[in-house]
Design a protein around this motif. Structure first.
Motif: not given
Lengths: 215, 10
Positions: A25-31, A69-82
């Motif tokens: 929702x916030x498109x952010x992984x700050x913190x 699945x979710x733990x891999x998705x979270x790492x994907x978001x934080x590493x690869x999502x533009x």
């Protein structure tokens, strides 16, 4: 299955839902500490190696797939999502998390449940999970302001293992009457690491003030 | 192997 373990699993699932909600929702992984998330991927993969070889129940298999699945998705978001990867607090997330892996592995070799590959890796995953939150707790101390979703995420993550401890006590008295040193001691250490976070989280919640951890 | 209760937990 007892109510304490179900509550623990649901709290764990909820923590992941809250984190995914924050990121999407916030498109952010700050913190959020990427290092803790990467450790969780290792924890789940090494713990659920029996995913396809040992069927316990539909619930057990489904939850294992969701956690991996979710733990891999979270790492994907934080590493690869533009967009999301730009918001990663890279220069604050500096805990050398790879240093946690050798001691846990050596401990798993010294004190495995059984001296087989899957049991050594299972023990490794139990030990690693106990310390996996350290990078995240360090990052929280450095974050000037901790947003509500991040605070809730960490609180739920700590609460799930505390509920598991209650589950272990319940099972000891009602089912197994066996001491299970590996998960019990690791679970106590894991929950103890959250102690000061719990204190400041509950205090900020009672006083309706922003959550701040002392540096 | 399921006699070890911990392997029915997540």
């Amino acid at each position: 299955m007892n109510i304490f373990r179900l509550a623990g699993d649901m709290t764990h699932l909820l923590s992941i839902v809250v984190l995914l909600l924050k990121i999407r929702t916030t498109k952010s992984c700050a913190g959020i500490s990427l290092k803790t998330q990467e450790l969780y991927v290792i924890v789940f993969i090494t713990r659920y190696l029996d995913l396809f070889t040992r069927y316990v129940s539909f619930y057990n298999t489904a939850m294992k797939l969701v956690f991996i699945g979710t733990s891999v998705a979270i790492v994907w978001y934080m590493r690869l999502h533009k967009v999301v990867k730009q918001t990663y607090s890279r220069d604050e997330d500096t805990f050398k998390h790879y240093l946690l892996i050798p001691p846990c592995f050596i401990l798993a070799l010294l004190i495995p449940l059984e001296f087989t590959v899957t049991e050594i890796l299972w023990s490794f995953s139990i030990y690693l999970e106990a310390v996996a939150i350290l990078p995240q707790l360090l990052l929280l101390q450095r974050s000037s302001n901790i947003d509500n979703l991040t605070g809730s995420y960490v609180f739920l993550l700590g609460a799930y293992r505390a509920l598991y401890i209650v589950n272990w006590v319940y099972r000891f008295f009602t089912e197994t009457h066996k001491i299970r040193w590996i998960p019990w001691i690791s679970g106590l250490v894991q929950t103890a690491l959250y102690a000061d976070f719990f204190y400041y989280y509950i205090k900020s919640w009672k006083n309706h003030e922003k959550l701040r951890l002392p540096a | 192997p399921l006699d070890r209760p911990m392997h029915d937990e997540l």
